[in-house]
Design a protein around this motif. Structure first.
Motif, PDB file in Angstrom:
ATOM      1  N   ALA A 164      24.942  39.541  47.513  1.00  0.00           N
ATOM      2  CA  ALA A 164      26.004  38.989  48.357  1.00  0.00           C
ATOM      3  C   ALA A 164      27.191  39.942  48.324  1.00  0.00           C
ATOM      4  N   ILE A 165      27.686  40.316  49.503  1.00  0.00           N
ATOM      5  CA  ILE A 165      28.826  41.233  49.598  1.00  0.00           C
ATOM      6  C   ILE A 165      29.926  40.542  50.384  1.00  0.00           C
ATOM      7  N   ILE A 166      31.057  40.293  49.719  1.00  0.00           N
ATOM      8  CA  ILE A 166      32.176  39.640  50.389  1.00  0.00           C
ATOM      9  C   ILE A 166      33.417  40.515  50.261  1.00  0.00           C
ATOM     10  N   GLY A 167      34.348  40.326  51.181  1.00  0.00           N
ATOM     11  CA  GLY A 167      35.600  41.070  51.154  1.00  0.00           C
ATOM     12  C   GLY A 167      36.712  40.235  50.551  1.00  0.00           C
ATOM     13  N   GLY A 168      37.517  40.843  49.687  1.00  0.00           N
ATOM     14  CA  GLY A 168      38.634  40.145  49.065  1.00  0.00           C
ATOM     15  C   GLY A 168      39.968  40.667  49.565  1.00  0.00           C
ATOM     16  N   LEU A 169      41.005  39.854  49.388  1.00  0.00           N
ATOM     17  CA  LEU A 169      42.368  40.268  49.717  1.00  0.00           C
ATOM     18  C   LEU A 169      43.102  40.764  48.473  1.00  0.00           C
ATOM     19  N   LYS A 170      43.087  39.946  47.423  1.00  0.00           N
ATOM     20  CA  LYS A 170      43.749  40.291  46.166  1.00  0.00           C
ATOM     21  C   LYS A 170      42.913  39.771  45.006  1.00  0.00           C
ATOM     22  N   VAL A 171      42.994  40.463  43.873  1.00  0.00           N
ATOM     23  CA  VAL A 171      42.354  39.994  42.647  1.00  0.00           C
ATOM     24  C   VAL A 171      43.330  40.213  41.505  1.00  0.00           C
ATOM     25  N   ASP A 172      43.413  39.245  40.587  1.00  0.00           N
ATOM     26  CA  ASP A 172      44.308  39.438  39.446  1.00  0.00           C
ATOM     27  C   ASP A 172      43.525  39.972  38.252  1.00  0.00           C
ATOM     28  N   LEU A 173      44.232  40.325  37.188  1.00  0.00           N
ATOM     29  CA  LEU A 173      43.602  41.002  36.062  1.00  0.00           C
ATOM     30  C   LEU A 173      42.667  40.108  35.262  1.00  0.00           C
ATOM     31  N   SER A 174      42.680  38.810  35.524  1.00  0.00           N
ATOM     32  CA  SER A 174      41.708  37.935  34.870  1.00  0.00           C
ATOM     33  C   SER A 174      40.435  37.809  35.694  1.00  0.00           C
ATOM     34  N   GLY A 175      40.483  38.271  36.966  1.00  0.00           N
ATOM     35  CA  GLY A 175      39.309  38.205  37.828  1.00  0.00           C
ATOM     36  C   GLY A 175      39.385  37.143  38.902  1.00  0.00           C
ATOM     37  N   GLN A 176      40.503  36.410  38.999  1.00  0.00           N
ATOM     38  CA  GLN A 176      40.636  35.413  40.063  1.00  0.00           C
ATOM     39  C   GLN A 176      40.785  36.123  41.407  1.00  0.00           C
ATOM     40  N   LEU A 177      40.056  35.626  42.415  1.00  0.00           N
ATOM     41  CA  LEU A 177      39.988  36.325  43.695  1.00  0.00           C
ATOM     42  C   LEU A 177      40.534  35.472  44.830  1.00  0.00           C
ATOM     43  N   ALA A 178      41.371  36.088  45.658  1.00  0.00           N
ATOM     44  CA  ALA A 178      41.874  35.452  46.875  1.00  0.00           C
ATOM     45  C   ALA A 178      41.169  36.066  48.072  1.00  0.00           C
ATOM     46  N   VAL A 179      40.590  35.224  48.912  1.00  0.00           N
ATOM     47  CA  VAL A 179      39.861  35.686  50.087  1.00  0.00           C
ATOM     48  C   VAL A 179      40.545  35.272  51.382  1.00  0.00           C
ATOM     49  N   ASP A 180      41.159  34.078  51.401  1.00  0.00           N
ATOM     50  CA  ASP A 180      41.683  33.556  52.668  1.00  0.00           C
ATOM     51  C   ASP A 180      43.198  33.558  52.779  1.00  0.00           C
ATOM     52  N   SER A 181      43.930  33.675  51.658  1.00  0.00           N
ATOM     53  CA  SER A 181      45.388  33.603  51.741  1.00  0.00           C
ATOM     54  C   SER A 181      46.031  34.420  50.633  1.00  0.00           C
ATOM     55  N   VAL A 182      47.270  34.851  50.899  1.00  0.00           N
ATOM     56  CA  VAL A 182      48.108  35.496  49.884  1.00  0.00           C
ATOM     57  C   VAL A 182      49.478  34.850  49.976  1.00  0.00           C
ATOM     58  N   GLY A 183      49.922  34.235  48.879  1.00  0.00           N
ATOM     59  CA  GLY A 183      51.164  33.479  48.932  1.00  0.00           C
ATOM     60  C   GLY A 183      51.010  32.312  49.895  1.00  0.00           C
ATOM     61  N   SER A 184      51.975  32.157  50.775  1.00  0.00           N
ATOM     62  CA  SER A 184      51.928  31.055  51.746  1.00  0.00           C
ATOM     63  C   SER A 184      51.319  31.474  53.076  1.00  0.00           C
ATOM     64  N   ARG A 185      50.829  32.711  53.161  1.00  0.00           N
ATOM     65  CA  ARG A 185      50.289  33.215  54.426  1.00  0.00           C
ATOM     66  C   ARG A 185      48.764  33.172  54.417  1.00  0.00           C
ATOM     67  N   PHE A 186      48.202  32.564  55.463  1.00  0.00           N
ATOM     68  CA  PHE A 186      46.749  32.462  55.589  1.00  0.00           C
ATOM     69  C   PHE A 186      46.227  33.548  56.523  1.00  0.00           C
ATOM     70  N   TYR A 187      45.102  34.150  56.141  1.00  0.00           N
ATOM     71  CA  TYR A 187      44.489  35.210  56.933  1.00  0.00           C
ATOM     72  C   TYR A 187      43.150  34.783  57.526  1.00  0.00           C
ATOM     73  N   SER A 188      42.574  33.714  57.023  1.00  0.00           N
ATOM     74  CA  SER A 188      41.302  33.231  57.553  1.00  0.00           C
ATOM     75  C   SER A 188      41.131  31.776  57.153  1.00  0.00           C
ATOM     76  N   GLY A 189      40.070  31.166  57.676  1.00  0.00           N
ATOM     77  CA  GLY A 189      39.760  29.795  57.305  1.00  0.00           C
ATOM     78  C   GLY A 189      38.802  29.753  56.130  1.00  0.00           C
ATOM     79  N   VAL A 190      38.304  28.562  55.855  1.00  0.00           N
ATOM     80  CA  VAL A 190      37.347  28.396  54.761  1.00  0.00           C
ATOM     81  C   VAL A 190      36.002  28.959  55.202  1.00  0.00           C
ATOM     82  N   GLY A 191      35.482  29.890  54.455  1.00  0.00           N
ATOM     83  CA  GLY A 191      34.197  30.498  54.786  1.00  0.00           C
ATOM     84  C   GLY A 191      33.143  30.160  53.753  1.00  0.00           C
ATOM     85  N   SER A 192      32.148  31.014  53.666  1.00  0.00           N
ATOM     86  CA  SER A 192      31.026  30.766  52.752  1.00  0.00           C
ATOM     87  C   SER A 192      31.060  31.689  51.541  1.00  0.00           C
TER      88      SER A 192
END
Length: 477
Positions: A181-209
């Motif tokens: 599975a290959i997905i694109g991320g927006l931001k990742v923190d040093l613990s490994g938490q990944l943001a795919v659809d939003s950064v802060g209060s700004r949304f870049y996409s909807g809920v995907g798979s």
């Protein structure tokens, strides 16, 4: 066009309205709805819109070539022939697809069929021949592209459309062996938490798979969940952060993120503690951001305060990376050591025999102190150098089987050379190769002489010097 949640919607709806078009391709799978379920029919025979007509001003090349090429190189390293692929609907991910042209017998189980994927099908790259589920069939839920794509899928038994519910059920994904599975991320923190659809209060996409894809690939036998993102955003900000901005949605939890790939390498996070995760992600961050990220991690006690960050003071010398085949035909990956190798170096030490340890350190020791491990792995490439031999070569889950290094004498003396090869890898010429490679590097860095303290009964090391064809002088003690 696609089936999406069509079947589920019809079952739940009180009134069903069907649009009828002679231009709509006839596809297999979950595409048929019985006429008795339709309440109203609306005929509309306009041609289907192509992707170019739907998005005429969309810039599909969001990754610059220099970044794209390096990410591609790192991703291709993780995809074996015969793997089944599942892609996120993401422009950066879509840019990778044409570079799969040299792979063989790939399978496709994904949300969307595109022109780029169709080209791989037509050229025989995607054959679905090695799938253990739905062998010989391309499984998708919807398609967008040009008119040639619509013609290709029309009454084509090799392409099957299934509902998104089936495509993205984790247990369905997991049944497919070797699913990548290959997905694109927006931001990742040093613990490994990944943001795919939003950064802060700004949304870049909807809920995907994305989350379903990652978890399904994790459970797949031989599967790999891969996240890609450039190290820097288009605005010049780091995409690897100490912490995600307030308000950012965590799309993929840190426990589910295994592979994170940027143009600077691959961070394998599965099973790693917070210190290891930090070092791995800092290692693939943009060089301009690594020192700042390290300081943040140290200030928050994620990393020990004694972590020097020497390796971030100079550019990583990737020109010295190479593959080497031993006398027994085993291939190893040779590269300069990195700070992230600290734990791997500890594991290497604990697989050495007592005799091997004594020959290297002239004393019997049970473990290497943390400060020694840091000194050996977190080096300033302008001064010290170390090469590690990694096996197996074509995976990120590697073991160190040999190391060659020199350490600068801060008092102005000659740099000190040392070699060590794991017991089960000795006698294959690996030590000699590391030695000659270090000599080549020393010439490049204009180091005229090296010294090495070697016990007289260290036959293996003495043999390396005697057979290497390099001028050397012995000074017995």
């Amino acid at each position: 066009m696609g089936v999406d949640f069509g079947q589920e919607s019809v079952k739940a709806a009180k009134i069903v309205i069907a649009g009828i078009s002679e231009h709509m391709p006839w596809t297999g799978g979950d595409s048929l709805i019985h006429a008795d379920r339709i309440d109203w029919w609306v005929e509309h025979n306009a041609p289907l819109l192509t992707s170019e007509e739907l998005f005429p001003n969309l810039d599909r090349n969001i990754l610059p070539p220099s970044v794209l090429n390096k990410i591609v190189e790192n991703v291709m390293f993780e995809i074996p022939d015969g793997a089944t692929l599942k892609f996120d609907i993401n422009l950066a991910v879509n840019q990778l697809i044409p570079f799969l042209k040299d792979k063989k017998d790939l399978g496709l189980h994904s949300d969307l069929l595109t022109d780029e994927l169709l080209q791989l099908i037509k050229t025989g790259v995607i054959t679905n021949a090695r799938k253990n589920i739905n062998r010989g069939k391309t499984i998708v839920s919807h398609a967008t592209g040009n008119k040639a794509l619509f013609r290709y899928i029309h009454r084509n038994p090799a392409v099957e459309f299934q509902s998104l519910y089936k495509i993205n059920r984790i247990d369905h994904i997991a049944q497919q062996d070797n699913l990548i599975a290959i997905i694109g991320g927006l931001k990742v923190d040093l613990s490994g938490q990944l943001a795919v659809d939003s950064v802060g209060s700004r949304f870049y996409s909807g809920v995907g798979s994305s989350d379903d894809s990652i978890r399904g690939a994790d459970y797949s036998k031989g599967g790999k969940p891969i996240v890609i993102l450039p190290s820097m955003s288009v605005k010049g900000n780091s995409n690897i952060l100490f912490a995600l901005p307030e308000g950012t949605g965590v799309t993929i939890t840190r426990l589910d993120v295994h592979y994170v790939i940027t143009e600077y390498g691959t961070a394998f996070l599965f099973g790693k503690g917070i210190r290891e995760r930090c070092l791995a992600l800092i290692d693939i961050a943009h060089p301009d951001c690594r020192k700042y990220l390290l300081d943040q991690a140290k200030n928050s006690f994620y990393i020990h305060s004694e972590q020097s960050g020497n390796s971030y003071k100079s550019a990583y010398p990737d020109q010295w990376e190479c593959l080497h085949q031993t006398k027994r035909g085993k291939e190893v990956f040779i590269r300069p050591i990195k700070a992230v190798d600290e734990d791997n170096l500890r594991n290497f030490f604990h697989k050495l025999s007592d005799q091997n340890v004594y020959m290297r350190y002239f004393t019997h020791i049970r473990s290497l102190p943390q400060k020694v491990l840091k000194r050996f792995s977190d080096i300033d490439y302008h001064k010290d150098m170390a090469l590690v031999a990694l096996y197996p070569p074509k995976t990120t889950q590697q073991e160190i089987v040999g190391i060659g290094q020199w350490i600068i004498d801060e008092r102005g003396g000659m740099p000190e050379l040392a070699l060590q090869v794991r017991d089960d890898w000795q006698g294959q010429g690996l030590g000699k190769f590391l030695f000659l490679r270090l000599i080549e590097m020393a010439k490049y860095y204009k180091i005229i002489k090296l010294k090495a303290d070697v016990l007289s009964d260290n036959k293996a090391m003495n043999l390396v010097f005697e057979t290497a064809g390099i001028l050397y002088h012995k000074k017995p003690k």
